[in-house]
Write a protein that holds these residues in place. Structure first.
Motif: not given
Length: 332
Positions: A13-17, A47-53
């Protein structure tokens, strides 16, 4: 970007930044279209994560055209799209019913990417000229209770990827983003989603905000209240499960909600609903979605009471009057 893609290919998963930075790069045109397509495809495979979106949302909001209509305390009524059902423009019609009932609406919409006709297709075929002029938007909402924001004018990133989305022809994380990046950031929102995992995702996001929200999903896959079977509602009040009969409606058949084969056909159907010349099934789904939007604004009112208000707006031709005034104000 290759490193990011490999990371996603490996189901990390990607971080929010990281997510925020990628969207900035897309807008700046530094990522080739093929890689943008690959990025979109990755999020179709997991699924996309909350942090990614949230990262993608942060980027779009940072780059949006500033538009402050908060004094009107408006609601936005929108679906994510991507359910593959090609229904008629139910959420856009509900906007006019709610505005006709006296509640300000700021609709954030776009051309259809996974259906024949999105909100902007219908608006454009009625002669509407899209604008970012805040004075024109204020004039519209003050005169008829409705303002329309064409998403690509307010969020350059959406315009940058419009071609890729259209060519892919499938839902993407941009469908998820659309409802979150209304530049007005309205106080109220009714949102339709295409599956239960999306319902959970938006619930987590909304719970972090001060927004009054209502997320709806029909369990047979519609991103709106279709009345084709059971539907779930998640709001500030909690979770509820309904059947059409609970609201006094019969159960619809899927074919009764078909939106047509062309934008022109969809626009004709749009007008027939507001003129109350559409089928019972078409009128009922608009009433149902409108009622839950009204209850989002006035949560102490029963859904039966909100349905009566929606009926008065639609059958009393208040919604049609609002629509005609809106067209008059927003034509060149």
């Amino acid at each position: 970007m290759k490193e990011i893609l490999y990371k996603l290919f490996d189901y990390h998963y990607l971080s929010r930044e990281e997510a925020k930075d990628i969207l900035f790069q897309i807008v700046q045109g530094t990522i080739p279209e093929a890689q943008v397509s690959a990025l979109i495809t990755c999020f179709l495979m997991r699924r996309i994560s909350v942090e990614e979106i949230m990262g993608f949302r942060d980027a779009l909001l940072d780059m949006r055209v500033p538009t402050d209509l908060s004094e009107y305390r408006p609601i936005d009524i929108v679906g994510t799209g991507g359910d593959g059902k090609n229904t008629f423009n139910i959420s856009t019609l509900s906007c006019f019913v709610v505005a006709g009932a006296g509640y300000p609406v700021v609709k954030h919409g776009n051309y259809g990417s996974t259906s024949v006709s999105g909100a902007s297709n219908v608006m454009e075929l009625q002669g509407v000229k899209f604008t970012t002029d805040i004075d024109a938007l204020r004039k519209s909402i003050e005169a008829c209770g409705m303002a329309y924001l064409h998403a690509p004018l307010f969020s350059p990133a959406l315009k940058e990827v419009a071609g890729v989305r259209r060519n892919l022809g499938v839902r993407s994380f941009f469908n998820v983003l659309g409802p979150l990046v209304n530049p007005v950031q309205p106080e109220y929102q009714l949102l339709g989603v295409y599956d239960l995992s999306m319902m959970r995702l938006y619930s987590y996001i909304y719970q972090e905000s001060k927004k009054r929200y209502c997320v709806v999903h029909s369990l047979d896959g519609y991103d709106e209240i279709s009345l084709t079977g059971r539907f779930k509602v998640v709001s500030n009040k909690g979770e509820q499960l309904f059947r059409p009969g609970d609201l006094g409606f019969r159960e619809n058949k899927q074919k009764e909600l078909y939106g047509g084969d062309t934008p022109e056909e969809a626009a004709r159907l749009f007008n027939k609903v507001l003129e109350c010349e559409a089928t019972e099934a078409q009128l009922n789904v608009v009433l149902a979605n409108s009622a839950f939007a009204i209850q989002t604004i006035v949560p102490d009112r029963s859904i039966e009471d909100c349905l009566e208000t929606a009926r008065d707006s639609l059958y009393g031709k208040k919604a049609l009057k609002t629509f005609k005034k809106f067209i008059e104000l927003n034509r060149p």
